[in-house]
Design a protein around this motif. Structure first.
Motif, PDB file in Angstrom:
ATOM      1  N   ARG A 157       0.808  -1.223   0.000  1.00  0.00           N
ATOM      2  CA  ARG A 157       0.000   0.000   0.000  1.00  0.00           C
ATOM      3  C   ARG A 157       0.840   1.271   0.000  1.00  0.00           C
ATOM      4  NH1 ARG A 157      -1.829   3.768  -1.208  1.00  0.00           N
ATOM      5  NH2 ARG A 157      -3.565   4.940  -0.416  1.00  0.00           N
ATOM      6  N   CYS A 158       1.812   1.353   0.900  1.00  0.00           N
ATOM      7  CA  CYS A 158       2.579   2.602   1.025  1.00  0.00           C
ATOM      8  C   CYS A 158       4.025   2.471   0.561  1.00  0.00           C
ATOM      9  CB  CYS A 158       2.535   3.106   2.463  1.00  0.00           C
ATOM     10  SG  CYS A 158       3.556   2.166   3.622  1.00  0.00           S
TER      11      CYS A 158
ATOM     12  N   CYS B 182      -0.726   3.863   7.421  1.00  0.00           N
ATOM     13  CA  CYS B 182      -0.958   2.843   6.408  1.00  0.00           C
ATOM     14  C   CYS B 182      -1.734   1.692   7.049  1.00  0.00           C
ATOM     15  CB  CYS B 182       0.369   2.327   5.860  1.00  0.00           C
ATOM     16  SG  CYS B 182       0.161   0.965   4.688  1.00  0.00           S
TER      17      CYS B 182
ATOM     18  N   ILE C 245       0.188   8.694   3.249  1.00  0.00           N
ATOM     19  CA  ILE C 245       0.631   7.612   2.376  1.00  0.00           C
ATOM     20  C   ILE C 245       0.407   8.036   0.927  1.00  0.00           C
ATOM     21  CG2 ILE C 245       0.374   5.789   4.071  1.00  0.00           C
ATOM     22  CD1 ILE C 245      -2.273   5.059   2.858  1.00  0.00           C
ATOM     23  N   ARG C 246       1.061   7.344   0.028  1.00  0.00           N
ATOM     24  CA  ARG C 246       1.013   7.725  -1.384  1.00  0.00           C
ATOM     25  C   ARG C 246      -0.403   7.670  -1.938  1.00  0.00           C
ATOM     26  NH1 ARG C 246       0.660   3.331  -4.794  1.00  0.00           N
ATOM     27  NH2 ARG C 246       0.855   1.342  -3.743  1.00  0.00           N
TER      28      ARG C 246
END
Length: 175
Positions: free
Chosen positions: A79-80, A161, A170-171
């Motif tokens: 995820r991140c 995250c 987070i991205r």
């Protein structure tokens, strides 16, 4: 974005196993799954709610179905992308509260959306159905959003995250 672009992924699965030439590949990815809840308890199996690019984005392992050769691996959080985040995610339990009812309307039925590790067997242009052995309270299952059938989205985790607990922000993610 995963370490693999969608194009690189397509080329990799088309090529098959570089060790034995086999075309059967086992794919493992973290993807979005929805679990229907009633009074905080699951009332149905995980329903997969991810799009194709999210599958590639969460991809962390490809192995040959014939010789078990490791074709691709990524130990970052799916995820991140925090280094070592995959291991944390697969071995820790969910940190996002599982609600017993909607916080707005008190309805006892909600949809709980989580990142869930899954596996798919792929051969040529055909993939089997996604499978997981992880359930709501198992390590590896990480909730991040709650939706109510009446109210819509009522809560979403943004503090860290959901998979590896790395600090926010987070991205950005595909929508």
């Amino acid at each position: 974005m995963s370490r693999l672009s969608e194009r690189a992924f397509a080329e990799m699965v088309e090529a098959g196993c570089p060790a034995c030439g086999g075309q059967k590949l086992n794919l493992r990815s973290y993807v979005d799954g929805l679990v229907p809840l009633m009074e905080g308890e699951p009332v149905g199996p995980v329903k997969w709610v991810y799009k194709g690019e999210m599958f590639v984005d969460g991809l962390y392992e490809i192995t040959c179905g014939a010789c078990q050769h490791l074709v691709f691996t990524d130990d970052r959080c799916p995820r991140c992308h925090a280094e070592g985040g995959l291991a944390r995610g697969l071995t820790t339990t969910n940190a996002y509260a599982v609600p017993e009812r909607c916080s707005r309307c008190e309805h006892i039925e909600v949809r709980y959306i989580a990142f869930v590790p899954m596996r798919v067997k792929y051969e040529g242009k055909r993939a089997d159905r996604a499978q997981t052995s992880v359930e709501l309270h198992d390590p590896g299952f990480h909730g991040y959003r709650v939706d109510c059938k009446d109210c819509g989205k009522i809560a979403e985790r943004a503090d860290a995250c959901p998979i590896c607990e790395s600090p926010a922000p987070i991205r950005a993610r595909f929508s």
